[in-house]
Design a protein around this motif. Structure first.
Motif, mmCIF file in Angstrom:
data_model
loop_
_atom_site.group_PDB
_atom_site.id
_atom_site.type_symbol
_atom_site.label_atom_id
_atom_site.label_comp_id
_atom_site.label_asym_id
_atom_site.label_seq_id
_atom_site.Cartn_x
_atom_site.Cartn_y
_atom_site.Cartn_z
ATOM 1 N N SER A 65 39.551 50.945 39.045
ATOM 2 C CA SER A 65 40.926 51.355 38.792
ATOM 3 C C SER A 65 41.834 50.127 38.717
ATOM 4 O O SER A 65 41.462 49.049 39.154
ATOM 5 C CB SER A 65 41.388 52.287 39.910
ATOM 6 N N LYS A 66 43.025 50.326 38.191
ATOM 7 C CA LYS A 66 44.044 49.281 38.019
ATOM 8 C C LYS A 66 43.649 48.260 36.955
ATOM 9 O O LYS A 66 43.860 47.069 37.108
ATOM 10 C CB LYS A 66 44.358 48.595 39.354
ATOM 11 N N ARG A 67 43.077 48.735 35.871
ATOM 12 C CA ARG A 67 42.672 47.861 34.764
ATOM 13 C C ARG A 67 43.860 47.074 34.221
ATOM 14 O O ARG A 67 43.705 45.983 33.684
ATOM 15 C CB ARG A 67 42.041 48.707 33.659
ATOM 16 N N ASP A 68 45.057 47.606 34.384
ATOM 17 C CA ASP A 68 46.261 46.905 33.930
ATOM 18 C C ASP A 68 46.503 45.612 34.703
ATOM 19 O O ASP A 68 47.250 44.754 34.252
ATOM 20 C CB ASP A 68 47.482 47.824 34.037
ATOM 21 N N LEU A 69 45.841 45.441 35.841
ATOM 22 C CA LEU A 69 45.981 44.224 36.655
ATOM 23 C C LEU A 69 44.735 43.350 36.565
ATOM 24 O O LEU A 69 44.381 42.651 37.516
ATOM 25 C CB LEU A 69 46.245 44.609 38.122
ATOM 26 N N GLN A 70 44.075 43.348 35.417
ATOM 27 C CA GLN A 70 42.780 42.674 35.312
ATOM 28 C C GLN A 70 42.830 41.166 35.554
ATOM 29 O O GLN A 70 41.829 40.568 35.911
ATOM 30 C CB GLN A 70 42.096 43.009 34.004
ATOM 31 N N ARG A 71 43.963 40.542 35.419
ATOM 32 C CA ARG A 71 44.056 39.099 35.709
ATOM 33 C C ARG A 71 43.928 38.806 37.196
ATOM 34 O O ARG A 71 43.668 37.669 37.589
ATOM 35 C CB ARG A 71 45.377 38.544 35.189
ATOM 36 N N GLN A 72 44.102 39.828 38.030
ATOM 37 C CA GLN A 72 44.017 39.650 39.484
ATOM 38 C C GLN A 72 42.690 40.132 40.055
ATOM 39 O O GLN A 72 42.516 40.185 41.263
ATOM 40 C CB GLN A 72 45.170 40.410 40.146
ATOM 41 N N ARG A 73 41.753 40.469 39.210
ATOM 42 C CA ARG A 73 40.485 41.048 39.671
ATOM 43 C C ARG A 73 39.688 40.049 40.509
ATOM 44 O O ARG A 73 39.780 38.849 40.318
ATOM 45 C CB ARG A 73 39.679 41.580 38.496
ATOM 46 N N PHE A 74 38.882 40.571 41.424
ATOM 47 C CA PHE A 74 38.107 39.722 42.329
ATOM 48 C C PHE A 74 36.784 39.257 41.723
ATOM 49 O O PHE A 74 36.178 38.304 42.187
ATOM 50 C CB PHE A 74 37.838 40.442 43.666
ATOM 51 N N MET A 75 36.324 39.940 40.662
ATOM 52 C CA MET A 75 35.046 39.607 40.046
ATOM 53 C C MET A 75 35.128 39.963 38.556
ATOM 54 O O MET A 75 35.735 40.969 38.199
ATOM 55 C CB MET A 75 33.940 40.426 40.720
ATOM 56 N N PRO A 76 34.510 39.169 37.673
ATOM 57 C CA PRO A 76 34.564 39.509 36.251
ATOM 58 C C PRO A 76 33.987 40.898 35.973
ATOM 59 O O PRO A 76 33.040 41.333 36.625
ATOM 60 C CB PRO A 76 33.699 38.426 35.592
ATOM 61 N N ARG A 77 34.567 41.561 34.974
ATOM 62 C CA ARG A 77 34.143 42.918 34.618
ATOM 63 C C ARG A 77 32.646 42.985 34.337
ATOM 64 O O ARG A 77 31.952 43.890 34.773
ATOM 65 C CB ARG A 77 34.927 43.386 33.391
ATOM 66 N N ARG A 78 32.143 42.019 33.608
ATOM 67 C CA ARG A 78 30.721 42.018 33.235
ATOM 68 C C ARG A 78 29.815 41.975 34.468
ATOM 69 O O ARG A 78 28.800 42.656 34.511
ATOM 70 C CB ARG A 78 30.417 40.848 32.311
ATOM 71 N N GLY A 79 30.182 41.196 35.455
ATOM 72 C CA GLY A 79 29.373 41.106 36.678
ATOM 73 C C GLY A 79 29.279 42.441 37.405
ATOM 74 O O GLY A 79 28.197 42.853 37.840
ATOM 75 N N VAL A 80 30.405 43.118 37.513
ATOM 76 C CA VAL A 80 30.422 44.421 38.187
ATOM 77 C C VAL A 80 29.647 45.435 37.356
ATOM 78 O O VAL A 80 28.829 46.200 37.877
ATOM 79 C CB VAL A 80 31.868 44.920 38.416
ATOM 80 N N SER A 81 29.864 45.419 36.050
ATOM 81 C CA SER A 81 29.207 46.363 35.156
ATOM 82 C C SER A 81 27.686 46.227 35.221
ATOM 83 O O SER A 81 26.960 47.222 35.294
ATOM 84 C CB SER A 81 29.699 46.144 33.727
#
Length: 140
Positions: A65-81
């Motif tokens: 959730s909170k994709r609109d704040l993706q610059r603040q994410r703790f881990m890259p999307r690909r890694g989590v995916s």
């Protein structure tokens, strides 16, 4: 840990959506713990009852959730995916409730997975058809 009464609901669910905040590593760790409890409780119930589905047959969708704040994410999307899809064998979607990005998509994904798995087991597809009727779907 979950009480026995709560575990009964976990064992009988047709599908799961586990939501975490992409900016908060603690929320992801909590989702990891909940997913593990689901797997353990479903495995426990399938060994004691032949009519229960195994955990691998019940769809689990992990939602960032909170994709609109993706610059603040703790881990890259690909890694989590990759972790969620390949290691956990779960679906993965990212959304933003604030901007209504992919919110409908996540329910379509979950229902599609549940129906696809339900085709292998008639009783599951029957339960899902009933869930589509008004006031028949339960969210925990």
């Amino acid at each position: 840990e979950w009480l026995d009464v709560r575990c009964r609901g976990v064992r009988n669910a047709s599908a799961y959506i586990l939501v975490y905040d992409i900016c908060c590593v603690d929320s992801f760790e909590y989702v990891k713990m909940i997913r593990q409890q689901i797997v353990e409780n479903r495995e426990g119930s399938s060994s004691s009852s032949s009519s229960s589905s195994s955990s691998s047959e019940v769809p689990i969708l992990v939602v960032g959730s909170k994709r609109d704040l993706q610059r603040q994410r703790f881990m890259p999307r690909r890694g989590v995916s990759v972790l969620v899809k390949k290691t956990w064998k779960c679906g993965y979607v990212e959304c933003s409730a604030k901007f209504n990005w992919h919110v409908v998509l996540l329910f379509k994904e979950l229902l599609g997975s549940a129906v696809a798995r339900g085709m292998r087991q008639n009783h599951t597809s029957i339960r899902l058809q009933g869930a589509l009727q008004r006031n028949r779907c339960t969210l925990m």
